[in-house]
Scaffold this active site. Structure first.
Site, PDB file in Angstrom:
ATOM      1  N   ALA A 283       9.889 124.558  68.018  1.00  0.00           N
ATOM      2  CA  ALA A 283       9.554 123.353  68.779  1.00  0.00           C
ATOM      3  C   ALA A 283       8.895 122.276  67.922  1.00  0.00           C
ATOM      4  CB  ALA A 283       8.662 123.709  69.980  1.00  0.00           C
ATOM      5  N   SER A 284       9.159 122.279  66.631  1.00  0.00           N
ATOM      6  CA  SER A 284       8.601 121.284  65.692  1.00  0.00           C
ATOM      7  C   SER A 284       7.083 121.191  65.807  1.00  0.00           C
ATOM      8  CB  SER A 284       9.229 119.907  65.936  1.00  0.00           C
ATOM      9  OG  SER A 284      10.618 119.964  65.837  1.00  0.00           O
TER      10      SER A 284
ATOM     11  N   GLY B 299      11.439 118.653  62.476  1.00  0.00           N
ATOM     12  CA  GLY B 299      12.569 119.549  62.229  1.00  0.00           C
ATOM     13  C   GLY B 299      13.711 119.463  63.225  1.00  0.00           C
ATOM     14  N   GLU B 300      13.409 119.279  64.496  1.00  0.00           N
ATOM     15  CA  GLU B 300      14.479 119.298  65.491  1.00  0.00           C
ATOM     16  C   GLU B 300      14.995 117.909  65.840  1.00  0.00           C
ATOM     17  OE1 GLU B 300      11.623 121.614  67.655  1.00  0.00           O
ATOM     18  OE2 GLU B 300      13.278 122.757  68.492  1.00  0.00           O
ATOM     19  N   MET B 301      14.090 116.923  65.724  1.00  0.00           N
ATOM     20  CA  MET B 301      14.426 115.556  66.128  1.00  0.00           C
ATOM     21  C   MET B 301      15.762 115.089  65.574  1.00  0.00           C
ATOM     22  SD  MET B 301      13.392 112.629  67.405  1.00  0.00           S
ATOM     23  CE  MET B 301      15.031 112.564  67.949  1.00  0.00           C
TER      24      MET B 301
END
Ligand code: FES
Ligand code: FES
Length: 887
Positions: A679-680, A846-848
Site C-alpha cells: 500500500a505504498s 510504488g503503486e501510484m
C-alpha cells in the site's frame, strides 16, 4: 556418465556428469555458486541463469555439462566481489539498475560479453545483446543506462568515484547506493532457494488440474514406496486449523474434501531430492469428481448456482457508496457518458519462484522446538501468527530472505505453509522450491473488475455526478478481497471533485484463481474506468481532455467520494509541469500520421491514498555503543528501496554516516510488527514511526549530553526508543453510504502516453510515456525514478498484453512478460510539495505509477484511431475489431 574438465572462475574442476545434467545445477548445487538464478523452469525465457562460456553469454539452464569439456566458464562471482567489484558491477549499482536484484547477475554477465566485443554500444546494441534477460522491476531504462555507464568506465572516460555521491552531498535528495545493491551485483545476496539446509527434505505438491470438484479418494501407496521418499501428507496430517486466514478462514493449506480452482494443493510429498519428490508426486492417485465450474461472477450470482464455500454465500461482500444525489444530478447534466468497462485477471509476475524453507532450531531442554520459516513474506509477524494457527505449532520464528520482487502477491502465504507443515510432520528440515508454473498456480492474482459507469457534466464543463456499479471476481478464496473493495471506494472519485456519487460493489466467489493485493489493489481497476470516462465526456463536451481535467481537480477543503475533505491536492502544478510535454506530443502526433499507422496521445491522472484509516506503524531505534543507530522494524524491502529510505533518513536525522545505521528488518525475533510492506506505506508510515523514535532518542541525548548508548544508559536514560505513527481517522466505511474515514495523505501523478497504432493489424507501439509525480521531497531520486519507470512498464503490460488464464498461462512466454523488445522511451518529472504529516514531508510512490497508465494508453489508442477498447487488455485483435466497428 562422462568425465569433463572445466575451468570455473579460473579454477580447474573435474566433473563426472550425467548426460542430462545442466550447467546451472552444477554451479548451484555442486559448486555452491548461487549467483546464477532460475526463474523460468529452464525454458530459456528469463536469462537469470546467464553465465559466460568461452566468451559467449550462455543460459546455463540450457547448457549440458557433458558438452562443455575444456570450456572456460565465468559466473558473476568470478567477475568481482563486494570488496573488489568489476566496473560493470559498479555501474549497475551506481545507475540504480538494481531493485530486487534477482535478474541482476544474469544481466551483468550478458553486459560483460557485449562490452568485451563492443566497448561503446548504442541503445539498440544493448537491447539486442540483453534480449534474453528479463526484469520486472526496472522497466529496462536504468539497465540500458547501466550498460552505457559501464562502457564509459571501461573506456576510462570516467571513474566510479567521480559518479559516486559523497557524504558531503547530504542524505536527502541524493542517490546513495542501496545498502544491498553491491551484494546483489556480485551474486552474494542470498534469496530463499540459495540457502543450503543440511539434510533438508525436498517437497513436491500434487495440485488440482480441474477448477471445481470433490476429492473422492487419495491413494499414495505406490508413491510412498518410491526411491528417496521420506513422507507424504494430506490435510488430515495438519495439526492446526489448516486454514490460511488473513481475513476469512476459507483457504486450506491442503484441500480437505473439495478443490475450488486449478492449482489447489491436495497432497504434499517429501523426498531426499526434488527429482524424487516430483516423481513420487506423479505417482499419487487423486480421484476428483468434477462439479459445475462457476467461471464468471455472473454464473456464481445466478439463481440456483452451487455455493462454492458451504458456509459463505457466493456474493460474499457488498458495499454501496452514496454521496449527494447522483441520479438527480445526472438528469440535470448537459452531457452524460455511459460505458461498461472490464479489467482482466492478471499476475504480478515477480520473477523469483515462490520458495520456502522450514527447519527446527536447536531445542532447549524440555521445550517445544522452535520452527523457523524462511520465505518471501512482506508481513512476517502477521504471517507467523497465521501459520502458528494453521499448522498448530506455537513456537515459531519467521525470517525473510532477499526477495525477487513481489508487487503485492506476498501479502499472502504460499510455499512457506506447505514447507512448515511438512517439517512438523517429518520433524526434519524441508525446502520447497517450486517451479514457475507451480508458483503461478499458488500465488494470488489481480482481481478482474466489471464496471458499469455513468459520468455527467454541466454546461460549464464541471463534473456533476458519477455512478459505478462494479462486480469483483474474488476467485476461489477471499485473501484480502474486502480490503480491495474498500480501497476502491476510498479512491473511487480519483483526483476529481465529484459532488454526487452512487456506487455499488459486489465481491463474488468463482472457481478462478483467487485475487489479492496487486500493485495498487483496486484503484488501478476503478481508475481505469473513471479516466477513460473522463476522455469520453471531454469528447462529448468538445473540450480538450487536458483542460477538462484541469478544471475538475479537487481543491483543498473539497471532499472525496468518502465525504472526507482533503487538505492538500497539488494536481494543478503537476498539470502545468506536464503542459509543454502534452502540447509537444499533440503537435508531433499530428505530424506523424503515416498512412495506416496513426499516432495518438492520451492522459491519465491518479491520486493514490497513503496511510489508510487507522493505519499504525511502530519502529524501535537504539543508540549503539559507537554512536551509531540500530533500527528494528519489520519493513521488508523486496526491491522498492525501503532499505535506502530507512538508512538515509536515519543518517540525516541523527547526522551520522550511513554505515553507522544498522537495519534489522527481516526477522520476527528482533523487529517490531509494523504492518505490511504494501500500500505504498513504508516511507510514510514506518519511516514516520522511525523518525518519531529518533526524535525521542535525540531529545534524550540532548538532555544528557550523551554521545553513545553506553553514555546514555550511564546518564539514566534508555538507549532504545519506540516510535509510532498512526492515522487517527479510523474505522470502517458506513455500510449503507460508504462514507467515512480516509487516507491521511495522497501521492499524485499525471501520465502522458504517446502511441502508434497499426490500424490494419491492431498492433500498438508505445512511443513514449511521461509521468509527472508529486510525492513530496524526494529522498532518493534513482529509487523514485526506478519505481515510476518499472510501474509504467508494468502498467503498459496490463494495458496491452498481460492476462493470466488458468491452465494456459504457465511461463513467461504465455504470460507475455515485458522484455527489452517491448520497452519504450520514458521520462519522469517530479514536483516536491511537502506533505503536512509526511516523513520529512515525503510519501511513498510504488503503486501510484501504475494507476494512470492503462487509461492513458487506452485514451491514446482512442485519440489515434477513434476506437474505444475498454475491455483490458487492449490486444491487437481487440484494437483491430474496435477500429472496424468504429469506422
Ligand atoms: S532459468 Fe535459464 S533462462 Fe530461465
Ligand atoms: S531488479 Fe530485475 S527483476 Fe527485480
Amino acid at each position: 556418465m562422462k568425465k569433463v574438465i572445466l575451468t570455473i572462475n579460473g579454477r580447474q574442476q573435474e566433473v563426472v556428469a550425467a548426460p542430462d545434467m545442466v550447467l546451472l545445477d552444477l554451479l548451484r548445487d555442486d559448486m555452491k555458486l548461487t549467483g546464477a538464478k532460475q526463474s523460468c523452469d529452464r525454458k530459456g525465457q528469463c536469462g537469470a541463469c546467464m553465465v559466460i562460456v568461452d566468451g559467449k553469454a550462455v543460459r546455463s539452464c540450457l547448457a549440458k555439462v557433458v558438452s562443455l569439456d575444456g570450456s572456460d566458464i565465468i559466473t558473476v562471482e568470478g567477475l568481482g566481489t563486494p570488496d573488489n567489484p568489476h566496473l560493470i558491477q559498479e555501474a549497475f549499482v551506481l545507475s540504480g539498475a538494481i531493485q530486487c536484484g534477482f535478474c541482476t547477475p544474469g544481466m551483468i554477465m550478458a553486459a560483460k560479453v557485449l562490452l568485451d566485443g563492443n566497448p561503446d554500444p548504442s541503445t539498440d546494441d544493448i537491447k539486442k545483446a540483453l534480449r534474453h534477460n528479463i526484469c520486472r522491476c526496472t522497466g529496462y531504462k536504468k539497465l540500458v543506462d547501466a550498460v552505457k555507464l559501464a562502457g564509459r568506465f571501461l573506456r576510462g572516460e570516467i571513474t566510479p568515484d567521480q559518479v559516486k555521491p559523497k557524504p558531503s552531498d547530504g542524505m536527502i535528495g541524493v542517490s546513495h547506493p542501496r545498502p544491498s545493491a553491491m551484494a546483489k551485483a556480485c551474486g552474494t545476496a542470498h534469496f530463499t532457494a540459495d540457502i543450503r539446509v543440511d539434510g533438508a527434505a525436498e517437497l513436491a505438491v500434487v495440485r488440482s488440474d480441474i477448477a471445481h470438484g470433490v476429492i473422492k479418494s487419495i491413494d499414495f501407496s505406490q508413491a510412498e514406496k518410491m526411491e528417496g521418499v521420506l513422507g507424504i501428507m494430506t490435510a488430515k496430517d495438519i495439526k492446526g486449523t489448516n486454514r490460511i486466514k488473513l481475513m476469512v478462514g476459507d483457504r486450506p493449506v491442503l484441500c480437505e474434501d473439495r478443490v475450488r480452482y486449478i492449482g489447489d494443493p491436495i497432497v504434499a510429498v517429501a523426498a531426499a531430492t526434488r527429482k524424487q519428490a516430483l516423481a513420487a508426486a506423479q505417482a499419487v492417485k487423486v480421484e476428483l469428481e468434477p462439479l459445475p465450474v462457476l467461471a464468471t461472477p455472473g454464473e456464481s450470482m445466478a439463481d440456483g448456482a452451487a455455493q462454492i464455500h458451504a458456509d459463505i454465500p457466493n456474493i460474499c461482500f457488498t458495499q454501496p457508496q452514496i454521496k449527494g444525489d447522483a441520479q438527480s444530478a445526472l438528469s440535470q447534466s448537459v452531457a452524460v457518458v455511459e460505458a461498461d468497462f472490464t479489467t482482466q485477471l492478471n499476475h504480478q509476475a515477480a520473477i523469483e519462484p515462490e520458495a520456502g524453507i522450514a527447519y527446527f532450531e536447536e531445542e532447549e531442554e524440555g521445550e517445544e522446538p522452535r520452527l523457523v520459516i524462511i520465505g518471501r513474506s512482506i508481513n512476517i509477524h502477521l504471517h507467523m501468527s497465521v501459520l502458528q494457527e494453521a499448522l498448530g505449532w506455537e513456537n515459531m520464528r519467521y525470517m525473510e530472505a532477499f526477495s525477487g520482487g513481489q508487487f503485492g502477491m506476498k501479502i499472502e502465504i504460499t510455499s512457506e505453509a506447505l514447507a512448515g507443515a511438512m517439517a512438523i510432520h517429518l520433524k526434519r528440515p524441508v525446502r520447497y522450491i517450486p517451479s514457475l508454473d507451480e508458483s503461478m498456480k499458488m500465488t494470488p492474482k489481480r482481481h478482474p473488475f466489471s464496471m458499469k459507469v455513468k459520468l455527467g457534466a454541466d454546461a460549464d464543463g464541471k463534473i456533476t455526478a458519477y455512478c459505478n456499479d462494479f462486480v469483483v471476481d474474488n476467485g476461489a478464496y477471499n485473501s484480502i478481497g474486502h480490503i480491495v473493495v474498500n480501497r476502491s471506494f476510498l479512491m473511487l472519485s480519483g483526483s476529481y471533485n465529484i459532488p454526487n456519487v452512487q456506487a455499488m460493489a459486489r465481491l463474488v466467489y468463482t472457481n478462478n484463481p483467487f485475487g489479492s493485493a496487486a500493485r495498487g489493489a483496486g484503484p488501478p481497476q476503478v481508475n481505469f474506468a473513471l479516466e477513460c470516462a473522463m476522455d469520453m465526456l471531454a469528447d462529448k463536451l468538445g473540450v480538450d481532455p487536458f483542460e477538462f481535467r484541469l478544471q475538475n481537480y479537487l481543491q483543498p477543503g473539497q471532499t472525496k467520494s468518502t465525504g472526507r475533505a482533503v487538505e492538500q491536492w497539488p494536481m494543478e502544478g503537476l498539470m502545468e509541469a506536464m503542459r509543454p510535454h502534452y502540447e509537444r506530443a499533440v503537435r508531433e502526433a499530428k505530424e506523424n500520421q503515416n498512412g495506416k499507422v496513426k499516432r495518438g496521445v492520451g492522459l491519465g491522472t491518479g491520486s493514490f491514498g497513503i496511510g489508510g484509516p487507522g493505519d499504525t506503524a511502530v519502529a524501535a531505534v537504539e543508540l549503539d555503543p559507537d554512536g551509531g543507530v540500530s533500527v528494528f522494524a519489520a519493513g521488508a524491502d523486496p526491491g522498492e528501496g525501503n532499505d535506502s529510505m530507512f538508512t538515509q533518513i536515519a543518517a540525516h536525522v541523527m547526522n551520522i554516516p550511513m554505515d553507522k545505521v544498522r537495519l534489522h528488518t527481516r526477522d520476527t525475533d528482533v523487529t517490531t510488527a509494523t504492518g505490511p510492506s504494501a500500500a505504498s506505506r513504508i516511507t510514510y508510515m514506518v519511516g514516520g514511526a522511525m523518525v518519531n523514535g529518533l526524535e525521542q532518542l535525540k531529545k534524550a541525548m540532548e538532555e544528557t549530553g550523551a554521545k553513545n548508548g553506553e553514555e546514555l544508559k550511564a546518564a539514566g536514560k534508555p538507549a532504545r526508543y519506540v516510535g509510532t505513527k498512526k492515522n487517527e481517522d479510523a474505522g470502517p466505511l458506513d455500510p449503507k453510504t460508504g462514507q467515512g474515514p480516509s487516507f491521511e495523505a495522497q501521492v499524485h501523478a499525471v501520465q502522458l502516453a504517446e502511441v502508434e497504432v497499426d490500424t490494419e493489424t491492431g498492433d500498438v507501439r508505445i512511443v513514449k510515456m511521461t509521468t509527472a509525480v508529486d510525492a513530496g521531497p524526494v529522498i532518493h531520486p534513482q529509487n523514485l525514478e526506478g519505481q515510476l519507470e518499472g510501474g509504467m512498464d508494468m502498467g503498459a503490460g496490463y494495458a496491452l498484453r498481460e492476462q493470466f488464464v488458468a491452465g494456459q498461462t504457465k511461463d513467461w512466454q504465455t504470460f507475455k512478460f515485458p522484455t527489452f523488445k517491448t520497452s519504450f522511451d520514458m521520462e519522469v518529472i517530479t514536483r516536491e510539495t511537502p506533505r503536512v504529516r509526511g516523513t520529512l514531508g515525503a510519501v511513498g510512490v510504488g503503486e501510484m505509477t501504475l494507476v494512470p497508465t492503462a487509461p492513458a494508453i487506452v485514451n491514446a489508442i482512442k485519440n489515434a484511431t477513434g476506437a474505444w477498447v475498454i475491455n483490458l487488455p487492449a490486444t491487437p485483435e481487440k484494437v483491430k475489431q474496435a477500429i472496424q466497428s468504429a469506422s
